[in-house]
Design a protein around this motif. Structure first.
Motif, PDB file in Angstrom:
ATOM      1  N   LEU B 107       0.814  -1.101  -0.102  1.00  0.00           N
ATOM      2  CA  LEU B 107       0.083   0.190   0.055  1.00  0.00           C
ATOM      3  C   LEU B 107       0.807   1.267   0.080  1.00  0.00           C
ATOM      4  O   LEU B 107       0.747   2.267  -0.887  1.00  0.00           O
ATOM      5  CB  LEU B 107      -1.027   0.055   1.049  1.00  0.00           C
ATOM      6  CG  LEU B 107      -1.851   1.521   1.433  1.00  0.00           C
ATOM      7  CD1 LEU B 107      -2.909   1.185   0.561  1.00  0.00           C
ATOM      8  CD2 LEU B 107      -2.322   1.345   2.881  1.00  0.00           C
ATOM      9  N   HIS B 111       0.663   2.649  -3.795  1.00  0.00           N
ATOM     10  CA  HIS B 111      -0.313   3.366  -3.601  1.00  0.00           C
ATOM     11  C   HIS B 111      -0.214   4.939  -3.460  1.00  0.00           C
ATOM     12  O   HIS B 111      -0.682   5.767  -3.886  1.00  0.00           O
ATOM     13  CB  HIS B 111      -1.580   3.276  -2.875  1.00  0.00           C
ATOM     14  CG  HIS B 111      -2.326   1.796  -3.569  1.00  0.00           C
ATOM     15  ND1 HIS B 111      -3.852   1.483  -3.108  1.00  0.00           N
ATOM     16  CD2 HIS B 111      -1.968   0.869  -4.009  1.00  0.00           C
ATOM     17  CE1 HIS B 111      -3.900   0.315  -3.932  1.00  0.00           C
ATOM     18  NE2 HIS B 111      -2.837  -0.172  -4.076  1.00  0.00           N
ATOM     19  N   VAL B 130      -2.216   7.596  -7.810  1.00  0.00           N
ATOM     20  CA  VAL B 130      -2.155   6.072  -8.408  1.00  0.00           C
ATOM     21  C   VAL B 130      -2.993   5.803  -9.540  1.00  0.00           C
ATOM     22  O   VAL B 130      -2.459   4.988 -10.204  1.00  0.00           O
ATOM     23  CB  VAL B 130      -3.113   5.603  -7.090  1.00  0.00           C
ATOM     24  CG1 VAL B 130      -4.466   5.687  -6.862  1.00  0.00           C
ATOM     25  CG2 VAL B 130      -2.871   3.931  -7.094  1.00  0.00           C
ATOM     26  N   PHE B 131      -3.811   6.951  -9.880  1.00  0.00           N
ATOM     27  CA  PHE B 131      -4.532   6.815 -11.114  1.00  0.00           C
ATOM     28  C   PHE B 131      -3.533   7.190 -12.394  1.00  0.00           C
ATOM     29  O   PHE B 131      -3.582   6.398 -13.331  1.00  0.00           O
ATOM     30  CB  PHE B 131      -5.839   7.655 -11.415  1.00  0.00           C
ATOM     31  CG  PHE B 131      -6.494   7.455 -10.013  1.00  0.00           C
ATOM     32  CD1 PHE B 131      -6.962   6.388  -9.509  1.00  0.00           C
ATOM     33  CD2 PHE B 131      -6.680   8.780  -9.120  1.00  0.00           C
ATOM     34  CE1 PHE B 131      -7.762   6.314  -8.346  1.00  0.00           C
ATOM     35  CE2 PHE B 131      -7.447   8.634  -8.147  1.00  0.00           C
ATOM     36  CZ  PHE B 131      -7.746   7.619  -7.509  1.00  0.00           C
ATOM     37  N   LEU B 134      -1.499   4.056 -12.620  1.00  0.00           N
ATOM     38  CA  LEU B 134      -2.369   2.844 -13.280  1.00  0.00           C
ATOM     39  C   LEU B 134      -2.300   3.291 -14.910  1.00  0.00           C
ATOM     40  O   LEU B 134      -2.214   2.083 -15.646  1.00  0.00           O
ATOM     41  CB  LEU B 134      -3.844   3.177 -12.984  1.00  0.00           C
ATOM     42  CG  LEU B 134      -4.625   1.982 -13.057  1.00  0.00           C
ATOM     43  CD1 LEU B 134      -5.757   2.077 -11.766  1.00  0.00           C
ATOM     44  CD2 LEU B 134      -5.584   2.267 -14.353  1.00  0.00           C
ATOM     45  N   PRO B 138       0.648   0.302 -15.980  1.00  0.00           N
ATOM     46  CA  PRO B 138      -0.305  -0.750 -15.582  1.00  0.00           C
ATOM     47  C   PRO B 138       0.278  -1.846 -15.077  1.00  0.00           C
ATOM     48  O   PRO B 138      -0.099  -2.651 -14.013  1.00  0.00           O
ATOM     49  CB  PRO B 138      -1.040  -0.973 -16.764  1.00  0.00           C
ATOM     50  CG  PRO B 138      -0.197  -0.393 -17.937  1.00  0.00           C
ATOM     51  CD  PRO B 138       0.541   0.344 -17.482  1.00  0.00           C
ATOM     52  N   ALA B 141       1.252  -1.252 -11.524  1.00  0.00           N
ATOM     53  CA  ALA B 141       0.098  -1.019 -10.465  1.00  0.00           C
ATOM     54  C   ALA B 141      -0.723  -2.707 -10.395  1.00  0.00           C
ATOM     55  O   ALA B 141      -1.202  -2.815  -9.131  1.00  0.00           O
ATOM     56  CB  ALA B 141      -0.947  -0.285 -11.568  1.00  0.00           C
ATOM     57  N   ARG B 142      -0.618  -3.329 -11.727  1.00  0.00           N
ATOM     58  CA  ARG B 142      -1.109  -4.945 -11.304  1.00  0.00           C
ATOM     59  C   ARG B 142      -0.241  -5.361 -10.234  1.00  0.00           C
ATOM     60  O   ARG B 142      -0.956  -6.126  -9.349  1.00  0.00           O
ATOM     61  CB  ARG B 142      -1.152  -5.674 -12.479  1.00  0.00           C
ATOM     62  CG  ARG B 142      -2.150  -5.094 -13.569  1.00  0.00           C
ATOM     63  CD  ARG B 142      -2.424  -6.062 -14.727  1.00  0.00           C
ATOM     64  NE  ARG B 142      -1.407  -6.112 -15.808  1.00  0.00           N
ATOM     65  CZ  ARG B 142      -1.354  -5.331 -16.681  1.00  0.00           C
ATOM     66  NH1 ARG B 142      -2.347  -4.584 -16.985  1.00  0.00           N
ATOM     67  NH2 ARG B 142      -0.462  -5.087 -17.608  1.00  0.00           N
ATOM     68  N   ILE B 145      -1.327  -4.300  -6.839  1.00  0.00           N
ATOM     69  CA  ILE B 145      -2.781  -4.900  -6.440  1.00  0.00           C
ATOM     70  C   ILE B 145      -2.653  -6.305  -5.998  1.00  0.00           C
ATOM     71  O   ILE B 145      -3.168  -6.716  -5.135  1.00  0.00           O
ATOM     72  CB  ILE B 145      -3.546  -4.900  -7.683  1.00  0.00           C
ATOM     73  CG1 ILE B 145      -4.174  -3.209  -7.938  1.00  0.00           C
ATOM     74  CG2 ILE B 145      -4.855  -5.746  -7.492  1.00  0.00           C
ATOM     75  CD1 ILE B 145      -5.160  -2.584  -7.253  1.00  0.00           C
ATOM     76  N   ARG B 148      -1.014  -6.904  -2.715  1.00  0.00           N
ATOM     77  CA  ARG B 148      -2.044  -6.214  -1.519  1.00  0.00           C
ATOM     78  C   ARG B 148      -3.162  -7.264  -1.375  1.00  0.00           C
ATOM     79  O   ARG B 148      -3.185  -7.940  -0.317  1.00  0.00           O
ATOM     80  CB  ARG B 148      -2.681  -5.163  -1.983  1.00  0.00           C
ATOM     81  CG  ARG B 148      -1.823  -3.867  -1.810  1.00  0.00           C
ATOM     82  CD  ARG B 148      -2.108  -3.245  -0.521  1.00  0.00           C
ATOM     83  NE  ARG B 148      -3.587  -2.723  -0.240  1.00  0.00           N
ATOM     84  CZ  ARG B 148      -4.129  -2.399   0.780  1.00  0.00           C
ATOM     85  NH1 ARG B 148      -3.524  -2.633   2.046  1.00  0.00           N
ATOM     86  NH2 ARG B 148      -5.714  -2.114   0.814  1.00  0.00           N
TER      87      ARG B 148
END
Lengths: 148, 474
Positions: B107, B111, B130-131, B134, B138, B141-142, B145, B148
């Motif tokens: 996190l 993030h 964070v967007f 993304l 990507p 970001a994946r 995710i 987490r």
């Protein structure tokens, strides 16, 4: 076979706020994969990327107590985040991360009581069978589409 | 004319805080302060409650690291019972703790911190979040995710739910691990280890882009504190305190939890709800120390797992002594993810992990107990006293972010002096002041307030509070 997921959102310790859990757990007993949570988190995006249809079940604060609403959902323009993450915002995460997004619906029931206790208020408890019937019809329809 | 810059709230941290930067008459930074503006009161309102409730109650302190509070509290209650918990219970608690370390570090890195690292500290603030990550990265970001998701799955499989599991209880845990769940976790370990290593390799590749930040982000001599195993290895669940000075010399070692008051004193400042612990023998301010991933990797003799030890050897080569820049918290965090996955695998492969005997039953045998664990953000101390009926009489909690309070203040001052040049408030300058706080990954929210896309509000105030300039972003 259609890949489906029911996501029940809410807090079962806050009366009607837990109606999403009741719905998800009841649908889970019919064999549908379910996920229950107090709030949506970005990590759920990975799970959603694996399904064809996701049904979010949640309470809502507005409307006559027990009123059921089933509505299609689309990803929002901008992903939501943290405590502000709603279902369209989560769908935006799925689309952004994985390039595709499942069909999505929100099944919501208007609550009457959101106090610090377990259990549903009478009008919301009375609405459960009809809400489950609507959810069942939606899931069945998706199954038929995938078979066709 | 002396002026004050206020950053309120500080964004992309867990909780509510604001920063005040005081300029002198020549527009140079004279002082900087971090104010924690929220109050919780857990120490007070647990008084009178049965000690058995403490693990569940204390876990509510935080929505990000509830497991740390759950375990520190359960360990404190073990002390009240005066029992040695079954070895399998300790192993299971440790596995859950590794799961939480993975998800919490992920996190923080993916993030909260990665937008600065990936999109640049001077990047467009509308995209530097964070967007933006993304969209631009990507795969990274994946990976975030997935890490987490795995950490939370570990917690959910053991404790029955992702947040606030009540599974760790006084005397052990409430349920053993099933073969099915063990196999489910073990099957994912190779993928998770690979993701953790990939992220670490990527970070090491771009670290040189941040030389200026490394040089100026909380880069100063300080003490370091953490718990270590009897062999001096990295330890997150159980161990004894070690304190190291800025030259890398160990000045206290294998300190029992009960003796923390001999070494730590807590000061109170009038402008913040967060106390300022310090190393007692050196006094307030001079006794400033840092805890958390950076401190832990500075003061250990080894990690104790193969890949983490390889990475730690590189980390140790950053400087001749302890790594002194708080920017390296990010690096240390990624090494600890590798350590956590390796440690978890080792525990899961031990057949004893399936032993159904996971709880010792006893009544309280002591009136006082202290439990220490290493939360993701640093050393966490719970200290309780109960009466003859097992009701809580008194509690003292020293949280990781509190330990780092003095160091965070010093870091903000250093960054402000380096980057704040005059009254004009550039976006990059403000973001650097926030980013140095983020390096510590402070956890202030404790799940009570919203966090995320909070606006950044900066005010430039003159004497008497007169508003000279203002910057606001949504």
């Amino acid at each position: 076979m259609a890949r489906m997921l029911v996501v029940g959102v809410g807090n079962p310790l806050r009366e009607d706020d837990g109606v999403g859990w009741y719905l998800a757990e009841a649908l889970g007993r019919t064999g549908v994969p379910t996920h229950t949570c107090h709030q949506l988190l970005p990590e759920l995006a990975a799970e959603l990327s694996q399904v064809d249809l996701v049904l979010f079940a949640d309470a809502r604060a507005e409307g006559p107590a027990g009123q059921i609403r089933l509505q299609p959902l689309a990803p929002s323009d901008k992903p939501g985040y943290s405590h502000h993450l709603d279902a369209p915002g989560l769908l935006a995460w799925v689309r952004g991360l994985y390039g595709h997004c499942p069909k999505a619906h929100l099944l919501s029931v208007a609550g009457a009581a959101f106090g610090y206790r377990e259990g549903l208020s009478p009008p919301v408890a009375a609405a459960l069978p009809a809400a489950l019937a609507q959810a069942g019809a939606l899931l069945e329809q998706q199954e038929e589409i995938c078979h066709a | 004319m002396a002026q004050t810059i206020v950053i309120d709230p500080v964004t992309r941290i867990e909780g509510h805080a604001k920063i005040t930067i005081q300029l002198d008459a020549e527009d140079k930074v004279a002082d900087a302060r971090l104010h924690i503006t929220q109050f919780r009161g857990f120490e007070k309102f647990v008084e009178g409650r049965p000690y058995l409730e403490m693990p569940s109650l204390m876990a509510r302190i935080c929505g990000i690291c509830p497991v740390s509070h759950l375990l520190a509290s359960a360990k404190t209650c073990d002390e009240l019972l005066a029992v040695a918990i079954p070895p399998t219970a300790a192993m299971l608690r440790r596995i859950m703790h590794m799961g939480q370390t993975i998800q919490s570090h992920a996190l923080s890195f993916f993030h909260l911190a990665s937008p600065d690292l990936l999109l640049g500290l001077d990047g467009d603030p509308a995209k530097r979040n964070v967007f933006g990550v993304l969209q631009e990265y990507p795969q990274l970001a994946r990976d975030g995710i997935r890490l987490r998701q795995f950490g939370q799955e570990v917690i959910a499989l053991l404790g029955g739910k992702r947040i606030h599991p009540a599974w760790a209880v006084p005397g052990g845990v409430s349920a053993p691990l099933s073969v099915e769940h063990r196999d489910q976790l073990l099957a994912q370990v190779p993928e998770i280890l690979s993701l953790a290593q990939r992220t670490l390799d990527w970070y090491k590749g771009v670290m040189d882009n941040y030389r200026e930040e490394i040089r100026t982000f909380g880069n100063f001599p300080s003490l370091y504190m953490g718990i270590v195993s009897p062999k001096g290895e990295l330890e997150l669940y159980d161990g004894k305190l070690r304190i190291m000075n800025a030259r890398g010399e160990i000045i206290a070692d294998q300190v029992d939890a009960y003796r923390y008051p001999d070494y730590i004193e807590e000061a109170v400042e009038p402008d913040s709800y967060l106390k300022s612990p310090y190393y007692k023998p050196l006094g307030y301010q001079q006794g400033m120390y840092r805890v958390g991933p950076l401190a832990r990797l500075n003061l250990i003799d080894a990690c104790g797992t193969p890949r983490a030890d390889e990475e730690w050897a590189e980390f140790r080569d950053l400087e001749r002594g302890p790594a002194s820049s708080s920017f390296h918290y990010h690096y240390a965090r990624l090494i600890e993810i590798v350590y956590a996955v390796e440690t978890m695998e080792k525990l899961l492969r031990d057949e004893a992990i399936l032993d159904p005997h996971v709880r010792a039953i006893a009544r309280p045998n002591r009136a006082e107990g202290v439990g220490i664990a290493e939360a993701p953000r640093g050393t966490l101390i719970h200290h309780y006293r109960i009466d003859q009926n097992g009701l809580m009489e008194w509690a003292n909690l020293i949280i990781a972010t509190g330990h780092n309070n003095l160091a965070m203040n010093r870091s903000i001052l250093q960054v402000a002096r380096h980057f704040v040049k005059n009254q004009s408030l550039s976006e990059g300058m403000l973001n650097r002041v926030e980013a140095v706080v983020r390096a510590y990954d402070p956890c202030l929210s404790c799940s009570t307030h919203a966090v995320g896309q909070m606006p950044l509000h900066v005010q430039l105030l003159g004497p008497g509070g007169k508003l000279y300039a203002e910057v606001q972003r949504d």
